[in-house]
Motif scaffolding. Structure first.
Motif, PDB file in Angstrom:
ATOM      1  N   UNK A   8       6.198   2.467   3.340  1.00  8.60           N
ATOM      2  CA  UNK A   8       7.304   1.378   4.059  1.00  8.60           C
ATOM      3  C   UNK A   8       8.290   0.521   3.274  1.00  8.60           C
ATOM      4  N   UNK A   9       7.621   0.702   1.856  1.00  2.00           N
ATOM      5  CA  UNK A   9       8.658   0.071   0.661  1.00  2.00           C
ATOM      6  C   UNK A   9      10.522   0.653   0.996  1.00  2.00           C
ATOM      7  N   UNK A  10      11.380  -0.212   0.249  1.00  2.00           N
ATOM      8  CA  UNK A  10      12.110   0.268   0.377  1.00  2.00           C
ATOM      9  C   UNK A  10      13.673  -1.160  -0.414  1.00  2.00           C
ATOM     10  N   UNK A  11      14.538  -0.320   0.089  1.00  2.00           N
ATOM     11  CA  UNK A  11      15.782  -1.310  -0.060  1.00  2.00           C
ATOM     12  C   UNK A  11      16.401  -2.446   0.901  1.00  2.00           C
ATOM     13  N   UNK A  12      16.192  -3.560   0.553  1.00  2.94           N
ATOM     14  CA  UNK A  12      16.241  -4.798   2.306  1.00  2.94           C
ATOM     15  C   UNK A  12      17.406  -6.027   1.621  1.00  2.94           C
ATOM     16  N   UNK A  13      17.859  -6.805   2.684  1.00  2.13           N
ATOM     17  CA  UNK A  13      18.638  -7.536   1.803  1.00  2.13           C
ATOM     18  C   UNK A  13      18.155  -9.034   1.709  1.00  2.13           C
ATOM     19  N   UNK A  21       2.530  -0.557   4.817  1.00  2.00           N
ATOM     20  CA  UNK A  21       0.852  -0.211   4.873  1.00  2.00           C
ATOM     21  C   UNK A  21       0.527   0.448   4.400  1.00  2.00           C
ATOM     22  N   UNK A  22      -0.944   0.652   4.632  1.00  2.93           N
ATOM     23  CA  UNK A  22      -1.679   1.551   3.281  1.00  2.93           C
ATOM     24  C   UNK A  22      -2.948   1.780   4.277  1.00  2.93           C
ATOM     25  N   UNK A  23      -3.192   3.165   4.053  1.00  2.00           N
ATOM     26  CA  UNK A  23      -4.030   3.969   4.804  1.00  2.00           C
ATOM     27  C   UNK A  23      -5.166   4.328   3.622  1.00  2.00           C
ATOM     28  N   UNK A  24      -6.229   4.003   4.103  1.00  7.15           N
ATOM     29  CA  UNK A  24      -7.448   4.263   2.721  1.00  7.15           C
ATOM     30  C   UNK A  24      -8.350   5.634   3.596  1.00  7.15           C
ATOM     31  N   UNK A  25      -8.660   6.833   3.039  1.00 13.33           N
ATOM     32  CA  UNK A  25      -9.587   7.529   3.354  1.00 13.33           C
ATOM     33  C   UNK A  25      -9.939   8.051   2.999  1.00 13.33           C
ATOM     34  N   UNK A  26     -10.516   8.934   2.854  1.00 14.45           N
ATOM     35  CA  UNK A  26     -12.220   9.791   2.017  1.00 14.45           C
ATOM     36  C   UNK A  26     -13.683   9.523   2.429  1.00 14.45           C
ATOM     37  N   UNK A  90      11.578  -8.754  -5.063  1.00 14.16           N
ATOM     38  CA  UNK A  90      11.294  -7.312  -5.925  1.00 14.16           C
ATOM     39  C   UNK A  90      10.178  -7.311  -6.667  1.00 14.16           C
ATOM     40  N   UNK A  91       9.252  -6.043  -6.545  1.00 10.42           N
ATOM     41  CA  UNK A  91       8.858  -5.779  -7.415  1.00 10.42           C
ATOM     42  C   UNK A  91       7.739  -4.602  -6.657  1.00 10.42           C
ATOM     43  N   UNK A  92       6.499  -3.322  -7.335  1.00  8.83           N
ATOM     44  CA  UNK A  92       6.244  -3.038  -7.297  1.00  8.83           C
ATOM     45  C   UNK A  92       4.522  -3.611  -6.394  1.00  8.83           C
ATOM     46  N   UNK A  93       4.514  -3.022  -4.794  1.00 11.39           N
ATOM     47  CA  UNK A  93       3.974  -3.464  -4.027  1.00 11.39           C
ATOM     48  C   UNK A  93       2.614  -2.635  -4.162  1.00 11.39           C
ATOM     49  N   UNK A  94       0.846  -3.054  -4.797  1.00 13.45           N
ATOM     50  CA  UNK A  94      -0.032  -1.919  -4.916  1.00 13.45           C
ATOM     51  C   UNK A  94      -0.520  -2.529  -3.590  1.00 13.45           C
ATOM     52  N   UNK A  95      -1.684  -1.891  -3.458  1.00 16.41           N
ATOM     53  CA  UNK A  95      -2.525  -1.937  -2.316  1.00 16.41           C
ATOM     54  C   UNK A  95      -3.911  -1.292  -2.713  1.00 16.41           C
ATOM     55  N   UNK A  96      -4.670  -2.816  -2.346  1.00 19.41           N
ATOM     56  CA  UNK A  96      -6.209  -2.558  -3.348  1.00 19.41           C
ATOM     57  C   UNK A  96      -7.069  -2.809  -2.214  1.00 19.41           C
ATOM     58  N   UNK A  97      -8.611  -2.719  -2.152  1.00 18.75           N
ATOM     59  CA  UNK A  97      -9.510  -2.519  -1.258  1.00 18.75           C
ATOM     60  C   UNK A  97     -10.476  -2.325  -2.276  1.00 18.75           C
ATOM     61  N   UNK A  98     -11.719  -2.916  -1.523  1.00 17.04           N
ATOM     62  CA  UNK A  98     -12.924  -3.071  -2.010  1.00 17.04           C
ATOM     63  C   UNK A  98     -13.837  -1.912  -1.483  1.00 17.04           C
ATOM     64  N   UNK A  99     -14.257  -0.999  -0.990  1.00 18.00           N
ATOM     65  CA  UNK A  99     -14.536   0.099  -0.782  1.00 18.00           C
ATOM     66  C   UNK A  99     -16.169   0.578  -1.119  1.00 18.00           C
ATOM     67  N   UNK A 100     -17.087   0.201  -0.169  1.00 19.81           N
ATOM     68  CA  UNK A 100     -18.131   1.283  -0.435  1.00 19.81           C
ATOM     69  C   UNK A 100     -18.359   2.667   0.099  1.00 19.81           C
ATOM     70  N   UNK A 116       3.874   1.412  -4.127  1.00 15.54           N
ATOM     71  CA  UNK A 116       5.154   1.319  -3.217  1.00 15.54           C
ATOM     72  C   UNK A 116       6.922  -0.239  -3.700  1.00 15.54           C
ATOM     73  N   UNK A 117       7.662   0.804  -3.730  1.00 18.09           N
ATOM     74  CA  UNK A 117       8.348  -0.134  -4.836  1.00 18.09           C
ATOM     75  C   UNK A 117       9.212  -1.305  -3.347  1.00 18.09           C
TER      76      UNK A 117
END
Length: 122
Positions: A8-13, A21-26, A90-100, A116-117
């Motif tokens: 979902x990142x990108x360039x915007x005015x 969006x950030x999807x966890x899998x596994x 403006x930044x790189x956006x990181x998803x973080x999750x506390x997963x058991x 995602x930038x």
């Protein structure tokens, strides 16, 4: 075994909107708090917003009223709706999750996405 994949990142005015969006899998037993962090060039990574499994939210002062974090527990996905974007977002956006993981969720740790930038520029 557990992956977080952002999109979902990108360039915007300035003044525009984006939705991350950030999807966890596994092999996931349960997901506790999920959140978004960001890192601008030359700066430390900082908290943007977090959301607990029960839906309680927390925001950095700099994004309150402009960003909204939400999650879909059935899809193991967290979202960040960003409005009224500014150049300083403006930044790189990181998803973080506390997963058991593991039997009865006995192994618990934090996971990070790859980032995602987001660039806000005219």
């Amino acid at each position: 075994q557990v992956q977080l994949v952002e999109s979902g990142g990108g360039l915007v005015q300035p003044g525009g909107s984006l939705r991350l969006s950030c999807a966890a899998s596994g092999s996931i037993f349960s997901i506790n708090t999920m959140g978004w962090y960001r890192q601008a060039p030359g700066k430390q990574r900082e908290l943007v917003a977090t959301i607990t499994s029960g839906g309680s939210t927390n925001y950095a002062d700099s994004v309150k009223g402009r960003f909204t974090i939400s999650r879909d527990n059935a899809k193991n996905t967290v979202y960040l709706q960003m409005k009224s974007l500014k150049a300083e977002d403006t930044a790189v956006y990181y998803c973080n999750a506390d997963i058991s993981t593991g039997d009865a969720g006995r192994v618990r740790r934090y996971y990070w996405g790859q980032g995602t930038q987001v660039t806000v520029s005219s």
